[in-house]
Design a protein around this motif. Structure first.
Motif, PDB file in Angstrom:
ATOM      1  N   ILE A 522     113.098 -49.378  20.981  1.00  0.00           N
ATOM      2  CA  ILE A 522     114.288 -49.202  21.823  1.00  0.00           C
ATOM      3  C   ILE A 522     113.916 -48.547  23.153  1.00  0.00           C
ATOM      4  CG2 ILE A 522     116.444 -47.907  22.042  1.00  0.00           C
ATOM      5  CD1 ILE A 522     116.866 -48.356  19.022  1.00  0.00           C
ATOM      6  N   LEU A 523     113.151 -47.470  23.088  1.00  0.00           N
ATOM      7  CA  LEU A 523     112.774 -46.753  24.307  1.00  0.00           C
ATOM      8  C   LEU A 523     111.888 -47.625  25.201  1.00  0.00           C
ATOM      9  CD1 LEU A 523     112.076 -43.165  22.872  1.00  0.00           C
ATOM     10  CD2 LEU A 523     114.152 -44.031  23.994  1.00  0.00           C
ATOM     11  N   ALA A 524     111.020 -48.436  24.587  1.00  0.00           N
ATOM     12  CA  ALA A 524     110.156 -49.309  25.380  1.00  0.00           C
ATOM     13  C   ALA A 524     110.970 -50.384  26.098  1.00  0.00           C
ATOM     14  CB  ALA A 524     109.107 -49.958  24.493  1.00  0.00           C
ATOM     15  N   SER A 525     111.965 -50.946  25.415  1.00  0.00           N
ATOM     16  CA  SER A 525     112.773 -51.991  26.044  1.00  0.00           C
ATOM     17  C   SER A 525     113.699 -51.425  27.115  1.00  0.00           C
ATOM     18  CB  SER A 525     113.592 -52.742  24.988  1.00  0.00           C
ATOM     19  OG  SER A 525     114.496 -51.885  24.334  1.00  0.00           O
ATOM     20  N   LEU A 526     114.068 -50.156  26.985  1.00  0.00           N
ATOM     21  CA  LEU A 526     114.965 -49.518  27.953  1.00  0.00           C
ATOM     22  C   LEU A 526     114.221 -48.731  29.033  1.00  0.00           C
ATOM     23  CD1 LEU A 526     117.816 -48.117  25.660  1.00  0.00           C
ATOM     24  CD2 LEU A 526     118.072 -49.835  27.461  1.00  0.00           C
ATOM     25  N   ALA A 527     112.907 -48.645  28.919  1.00  0.00           N
ATOM     26  CA  ALA A 527     112.126 -47.731  29.757  1.00  0.00           C
ATOM     27  C   ALA A 527     112.500 -47.760  31.232  1.00  0.00           C
ATOM     28  CB  ALA A 527     110.634 -48.000  29.566  1.00  0.00           C
ATOM     29  N   PRO A 528     112.493 -48.913  31.904  1.00  0.00           N
ATOM     30  CA  PRO A 528     112.805 -48.875  33.340  1.00  0.00           C
ATOM     31  C   PRO A 528     114.240 -48.476  33.640  1.00  0.00           C
ATOM     32  CG  PRO A 528     112.620 -51.151  32.550  1.00  0.00           C
ATOM     33  CD  PRO A 528     112.142 -50.262  31.434  1.00  0.00           C
ATOM     34  N   ALA A 529     115.162 -48.748  32.692  1.00  0.00           N
ATOM     35  CA  ALA A 529     116.572 -48.444  32.941  1.00  0.00           C
ATOM     36  C   ALA A 529     116.896 -46.970  32.748  1.00  0.00           C
ATOM     37  CB  ALA A 529     117.459 -49.295  32.033  1.00  0.00           C
ATOM     38  N   ILE A 530     116.112 -46.281  31.914  1.00  0.00           N
ATOM     39  CA  ILE A 530     116.411 -44.863  31.640  1.00  0.00           C
ATOM     40  C   ILE A 530     115.388 -43.934  32.280  1.00  0.00           C
ATOM     41  CG2 ILE A 530     117.620 -45.407  29.500  1.00  0.00           C
ATOM     42  CD1 ILE A 530     115.137 -44.643  27.938  1.00  0.00           C
ATOM     43  N   GLY A 531     114.506 -44.467  33.112  1.00  0.00           N
ATOM     44  CA  GLY A 531     113.553 -43.638  33.830  1.00  0.00           C
ATOM     45  C   GLY A 531     112.365 -43.189  33.016  1.00  0.00           C
ATOM     46  N   LEU A 532     111.950 -44.009  32.045  1.00  0.00           N
ATOM     47  CA  LEU A 532     110.834 -43.656  31.180  1.00  0.00           C
ATOM     48  C   LEU A 532     109.625 -44.496  31.547  1.00  0.00           C
ATOM     49  CD1 LEU A 532     109.868 -42.138  28.563  1.00  0.00           C
ATOM     50  CD2 LEU A 532     110.655 -44.125  27.279  1.00  0.00           C
ATOM     51  N   ASP A 533     108.444 -43.892  31.521  1.00  0.00           N
ATOM     52  CA  ASP A 533     107.221 -44.649  31.736  1.00  0.00           C
ATOM     53  C   ASP A 533     107.075 -45.655  30.598  1.00  0.00           C
ATOM     54  OD1 ASP A 533     104.719 -45.660  32.132  1.00  0.00           O
ATOM     55  OD2 ASP A 533     103.670 -43.748  32.184  1.00  0.00           O
ATOM     56  N   GLY A 534     106.916 -46.926  30.942  1.00  0.00           N
ATOM     57  CA  GLY A 534     106.909 -47.954  29.927  1.00  0.00           C
ATOM     58  C   GLY A 534     105.636 -48.050  29.119  1.00  0.00           C
ATOM     59  N   TYR A 535     104.584 -47.301  29.462  1.00  0.00           N
ATOM     60  CA  TYR A 535     103.336 -47.377  28.706  1.00  0.00           C
ATOM     61  C   TYR A 535     103.557 -46.766  27.328  1.00  0.00           C
ATOM     62  CZ  TYR A 535      98.357 -47.062  27.598  1.00  0.00           C
ATOM     63  OH  TYR A 535      97.121 -47.199  27.018  1.00  0.00           O
ATOM     64  N   ILE A 536     103.280 -47.545  26.271  1.00  0.00           N
ATOM     65  CA  ILE A 536     103.713 -47.145  24.934  1.00  0.00           C
ATOM     66  C   ILE A 536     102.799 -46.135  24.252  1.00  0.00           C
ATOM     67  CG2 ILE A 536     104.914 -49.329  24.566  1.00  0.00           C
ATOM     68  CD1 ILE A 536     102.547 -50.143  22.767  1.00  0.00           C
ATOM     69  N   LEU A 537     101.631 -45.865  24.816  1.00  0.00           N
ATOM     70  CA  LEU A 537     100.688 -44.976  24.131  1.00  0.00           C
ATOM     71  C   LEU A 537     100.572 -43.618  24.805  1.00  0.00           C
ATOM     72  CD1 LEU A 537      97.826 -47.455  23.153  1.00  0.00           C
ATOM     73  CD2 LEU A 537      99.788 -46.702  21.816  1.00  0.00           C
ATOM     74  N   ASP A 538     101.496 -43.286  25.684  1.00  0.00           N
ATOM     75  CA  ASP A 538     101.495 -41.965  26.313  1.00  0.00           C
ATOM     76  C   ASP A 538     102.380 -40.998  25.544  1.00  0.00           C
ATOM     77  OD1 ASP A 538      99.715 -42.365  28.320  1.00  0.00           O
ATOM     78  OD2 ASP A 538     101.201 -42.713  29.899  1.00  0.00           O
ATOM     79  N   GLY A 539     101.892 -39.784  25.382  1.00  0.00           N
ATOM     80  CA  GLY A 539     102.687 -38.721  24.803  1.00  0.00           C
ATOM     81  C   GLY A 539     103.255 -39.044  23.447  1.00  0.00           C
ATOM     82  N   GLU A 540     104.508 -38.675  23.254  1.00  0.00           N
ATOM     83  CA  GLU A 540     105.169 -38.859  21.973  1.00  0.00           C
ATOM     84  C   GLU A 540     105.274 -40.328  21.580  1.00  0.00           C
ATOM     85  OE1 GLU A 540     109.490 -37.412  20.450  1.00  0.00           O
ATOM     86  OE2 GLU A 540     109.395 -39.127  21.801  1.00  0.00           O
ATOM     87  N   GLN A 541     105.372 -41.215  22.574  1.00  0.00           N
ATOM     88  CA  GLN A 541     105.530 -42.642  22.283  1.00  0.00           C
ATOM     89  C   GLN A 541     104.403 -43.181  21.399  1.00  0.00           C
ATOM     90  OE1 GLN A 541     108.335 -44.385  22.365  1.00  0.00           O
ATOM     91  NE2 GLN A 541     107.873 -45.853  23.997  1.00  0.00           N
ATOM     92  N   ALA A 542     103.195 -42.666  21.576  1.00  0.00           N
ATOM     93  CA  ALA A 542     102.054 -43.170  20.811  1.00  0.00           C
ATOM     94  C   ALA A 542     102.259 -42.993  19.317  1.00  0.00           C
ATOM     95  CB  ALA A 542     100.776 -42.473  21.261  1.00  0.00           C
ATOM     96  N   ALA A 543     102.880 -41.894  18.919  1.00  0.00           N
ATOM     97  CA  ALA A 543     103.079 -41.606  17.498  1.00  0.00           C
ATOM     98  C   ALA A 543     104.155 -42.475  16.869  1.00  0.00           C
ATOM     99  CB  ALA A 543     103.434 -40.136  17.318  1.00  0.00           C
ATOM    100  N   LEU A 544     104.922 -43.162  17.705  1.00  0.00           N
ATOM    101  CA  LEU A 544     106.024 -43.970  17.188  1.00  0.00           C
ATOM    102  C   LEU A 544     105.610 -45.404  16.884  1.00  0.00           C
ATOM    103  CD1 LEU A 544     108.862 -42.897  19.684  1.00  0.00           C
ATOM    104  CD2 LEU A 544     108.260 -41.835  17.492  1.00  0.00           C
ATOM    105  N   GLN A 545     104.447 -45.805  17.346  1.00  0.00           N
ATOM    106  CA  GLN A 545     104.091 -47.219  17.311  1.00  0.00           C
ATOM    107  C   GLN A 545     103.577 -47.657  15.938  1.00  0.00           C
ATOM    108  OE1 GLN A 545     105.064 -48.852  19.977  1.00  0.00           O
ATOM    109  NE2 GLN A 545     105.608 -46.832  20.815  1.00  0.00           N
TER     110      GLN A 545
END
Length: 843
Positions: A522-545
């Protein structure tokens, strides 16, 4: 005791329902059943006949479950029409000479199309619209035609007109009556239908008949109408009604009606007690011939009950003529006393000429609902029809007014009495439906929802919903609800979403294997709309994959990874092919050309991935996202550039689509294809969204699926320009991402979506919810923000640190990843577990 023989003549929809009714009652276990079928194929869904032109195959339309005949010992003979009945000897004789003796004979011979006796009616280019063979012939002839005319503006006539338009022909409709669909709709409904159809580019001629089919050299060149006008056409389809096929009955001396139809009593028995007639060939006890499938099904049940020696009931004495159809994309429904013939009745009418909507309810002086006509918006049909004959709990005015006008009321299925017939095709009541727990159970146990399908929405609303619809034990919300929360509140982390909207016991925790990848997507698909860096392996995002996303590559069975570069549309230069070959050679990778028109490289260790990517990125490749729940490929044929059958540049369009939607994260993987003509070499109708070229543009299909549970995609829109096509795909994908469940393919989502394809079309084509600008904005943000994940990784030394086999020994390769040679390539060398014999154990 001699086994009785039941012979069924005709195997259409009603005939198949009769066989199923016999099987349900156990008759097939104690009687020999013989079926003699005139057509070359078993029973198919004639109601959905036009869907053949939307991509369904004859096999898709079949009404016979695999193994049904064998399971019940039924003898089926196709392409074997009966030519004679000997009532004295109790035998039937087929065209081949086959003779079958019977104890009971059931005639289900249906009807034949009426062709007006006008000059030229037998010329080349004249067709009827009744069987699959008719459609195949029409499809073939249309390849060399430019303009067609349909004689008849009733149900089948409008279906035929839609088929000709879909085949790329300029289309005329000629109807002798003063309005279209004169049997089903009144003057106001006909006017609304006429406006909508004319806006689609079809020419409609009402109040006039066909006087002559003009020919030259034996082929159609035009039509002369009774009003003196002429039409330049090279193809004519007659759809001017049907007549009962009662010739066999006439020839063997059975009673027939003055205007046709085999006369039967309330139990569908003819003037010969051993012979029955059901469906469109029968003149029922109330003096009518019924051309709808639902009455035929009731007749089939009645005769099956008689042959099963059940207690005789009332039998079949008449039927509900209510009907709901989508003709040329327009919802049309009528029920009860639609034309207001009851003495003292009153009309309640709502009309919106601009929107093409017309609604009329017929009530008596006390407010009892007698019938109605709905054109352009038939959403309420499923609830109004069962209320016919009763006084609705709200005023008639509130039932026809649209939302926002005059305080309308949402009348739910709970307002229906238990004995209300929800499915008129199979005569299933609300009470019977509420005894089931799910829609599949309803269809299996009652057959409700398996006929015309108009009752499915009501059935779904009658079924119980799970008490807890939450995604998992961490969140009380569905995936689509979490999407809306993250989008609306601009939540940019899993921890923040869990703390603010998780269950009490889950807040502050780490989540689970269900919600982490779901929220990550969800966060990856919304990244540009909610101001999130779309790279999926940065920070907390990496643990979600998921596992594959962790290393931007697909994990294989021996711990190695596959590398799949994107090859948009399957088009590749020789130079790039050489690079792939050199990379595979230098790293000892197994190479395989896939069904998605790209090349997979197998056998890379995790520590080799960055070096392989570097070579590929430097050559102009990027990630093919084979590892993610994202767009995989957009296949294509070579199109009109090379193929002599192509009508559009399918490769160019496929490349454009693949580059537009690359990297788009979704609830499940997405596949697409573009075919350059109707031959469909790219198999677009088996994809999540598929495109097929026409002479006038592009047809868009959605919700297809290959694999273990294949599903043909549904036609969403026709003859689109490039811009219109891309705009609709943008909306479709973003609406799917917004509303689908976790790990739900578009095929499953579309079947689950309330209202199905009709609702989807309303939302993304007609913008009924006012969401289209927002959906397009979300896609535009994705396109503008896209970056290749391989290149992003290579540009950041910190990101590269994760690509090692051992974090404490980053230079050491994994010694367990080994290979052995096979067919001049490699394959995994898998350790086989062996169990030795314990010392001292007996041998």
């Amino acid at each position: 005791m001699t086994t009785p023989t039941i012979v069924l003549v005709g195997h259409g929809m009603v005939g198949q329902r009769f066989l199923e009714a016999l099987a349900d009652r156990g008759v097939t276990e104690r009687a020999r059943i013989v079926v003699l079928c005139e057509e070359p194929r078993p029973a198919y869904d004639r109601v959905q006949l036009t869907s053949y032109f939307s991509g369904k195959t004859p096999a898709d339309l079949s009404m016979v479950e695999d193994g049904f005949m064998e399971k019940h010992g039924i003898e089926l003979y196709t392409d074997e029409p009966v030519v004679a009945i000997d009532r004295a000897a109790r035998t039937v004789t087929a065209r081949s000479g086959r003779t079958v003796a019977y104890d009971h004979l059931v005639l289900a011979t249906g009807s034949y199309p009426f062709v007006p006796p006008v000059p030229g009616k037998d010329a080349a280019g004249c067709f009827v619209y009744r069987t699959i063979e008719d459609l195949l012939a029409i499809e073939e002839y249309a390849k060399t035609a430019t303009t067609g005319a349909v004689v008849g503006g009733g149900l089948l006539g409008l279906e035929a007109a839609g088929a000709l338009k879909g085949l790329g022909l300029d289309t005329h409709i000629v109807e002798f009556a003063p309005r279209l669909m004169p049997v089903q709709v009144d003057e106001g409904g006909g006017a609304a239908l006429l406006r909508t159809i004319e806006q689609m580019g079809l020419a409609v001629h009402t109040g006039t008949g066909t006087q002559e089919v003009v020919t030259a050299d034996g082929s159609v060149t035009g039509m002369r109408l009774s009003d003196g006008s002429e039409l330049a056409v090279d193809m004519v389809v007659f759809s001017a009604g049907v007549r009962p096929r009662d010739q066999l009955a006439r020839e063997c001396g059975l009673d027939v009606g003055e205007r046709g139809g085999i006369a039967v009593d309330a139990h569908c028995r003819t003037s010969d007690p051993a012979v029955f007639a059901i469906g469109e060939c029968a003149l029922a006890a109330d003096g009518r011939v019924y051309g709808l499938v639902a009455p035929g099904y009731e007749m089939a049940q009645t005769v099956a009950g008689v042959l099963a020696d059940e207690e005789p009931g009332d039998g079949f004495t008449g039927a509900d003529l209510s009907t709901k159809l989508k003709l040329l994309g327009v919802d049309v429904a009528s029920f009860g006393d639609a034309h207001g013939t009851t003495e003292g009745c009153l009309d309640v009418v709502y009309a919106d000429s601009r929107a093409g909507v017309y609604k009329k309810l017929v009530v008596d002086g006390e407010g009892r609902l007698l019938g109605g006509v709905l054109v352009g918006d038939a959403e309420s049909y499923g609830l109004l029809r069962p209320l016919t004959g009763s006084k609705p709990p709200v005023s008639p005015e509130q039932l026809v007014l649209p939302a926002g006008a005059g305080a309308p009321v949402a009348l739910g299925p709970s307002a229906l009495p238990d004995d209300a017939v929800v499915c008129s095709c199979h005569n299933v009541t609300k009470h019977a439906i509420t005894q089931c727990a799910s829609l599949p159970e309803v269809k299996k146990c009652t057959k409700a929802g398996t006929g015309c399908g108009s009752c499915v929405k009501v059935i779904e609303k009658l079924l119980p919903k799970a008490a807890d619809q939450g995604l998992c034990g961490c969140f009380p919300y569905t995936r689509s609800e979490l999407y809306e929360i993250a989008r609306t509140l601009r939540v940019t982390s899993f921890a923040a979403l869990l703390d603010s909207h998780g269950r009490d016991g889950a807040k502050g925790g780490e989540g689970c294997e269900v919600c982490k990848p779901t929220v990550g997507s969800i966060l990856a698909s919304l990244a540009p709309a909610i101001g999130l860096d779309g790279y999926i392996l940065d920070g907390e995002q990496a643990a979600l994959q998921d596992t594959n996303d962790h290393h931007l590559a697909n994990l294989q069975r021996n711990g190695s990874y596959s590398v799949v570069p994107r090859i948009p549309g399957g088009e590749i230069t020789p130079e790039k092919l050489i690079v792939i070959g050199e990379v595979a050679r230098d790293y000892g990778l197994y190479t395989k050309i896939t069904g998605g028109q790209r090349i997979d490289l197998f056998g890379a260790r995790v520590d080799q991935l960055p070096a392989i990517w570097t070579r590929l990125v430097d050559a102009g490749f990027e990630s093919g996202h084979a590892y993610g729940k994202a767009l995989r490929t957009v296949k294509s044929c070579v199109g009109q550039t090379w193929c002599r059958y192509g009508v559009q540049d399918s490769v160019k369009m496929a490349i454009q689509l693949e580059l537009r939607y690359r990297g788009l994260r979704a609830p499940h993987k997405l596949k697409s294809a573009v075919s350059g003509c109707a031959r469909e070499c790219a198999e677009a109708q088996s994809k999540d969204f598929g495109v097929i070229a026409t002479a006038n543009g592009w047809n868009l299909y959605v919700g297809g699926n290959g694999g273990a549970t294949p599903r043909h995609a549904d036609l969403l829109a026709q003859d689109l320009s490039d811009a219109e096509l891309i705009r609709l795909i943008d909306r479709f994908l973003m609406f799917y991402i917004r509303t689908a469940d976790r790990l739900e393919r578009t095929s499953v989502w579309l079947e689950r979506l309330e209202g199905g394809l009709d609702h989807l079309r309303d939302v993304i084509v007609k913008d009924s919810l006012g969401l289209c600008d927002e959906l397009e904005g979300l896609m535009a943000a994705h396109v503008a923000d896209y970056q290749d994940e391989w290149a992003q990784t290579l540009d950041d030394p910190e990101r590269l640190r994760r690509f090692v086999s051992f974090v404490n020994a980053p230079e050491t390769p994994d010694p367990t990843v080994r290979f052995v040679p096979e067919r001049d390539q490699i394959k995994p060398d898998l350790t086989i577990l062996t169990i030795g014999t314990l010392e001292g154990a007996s041998r």
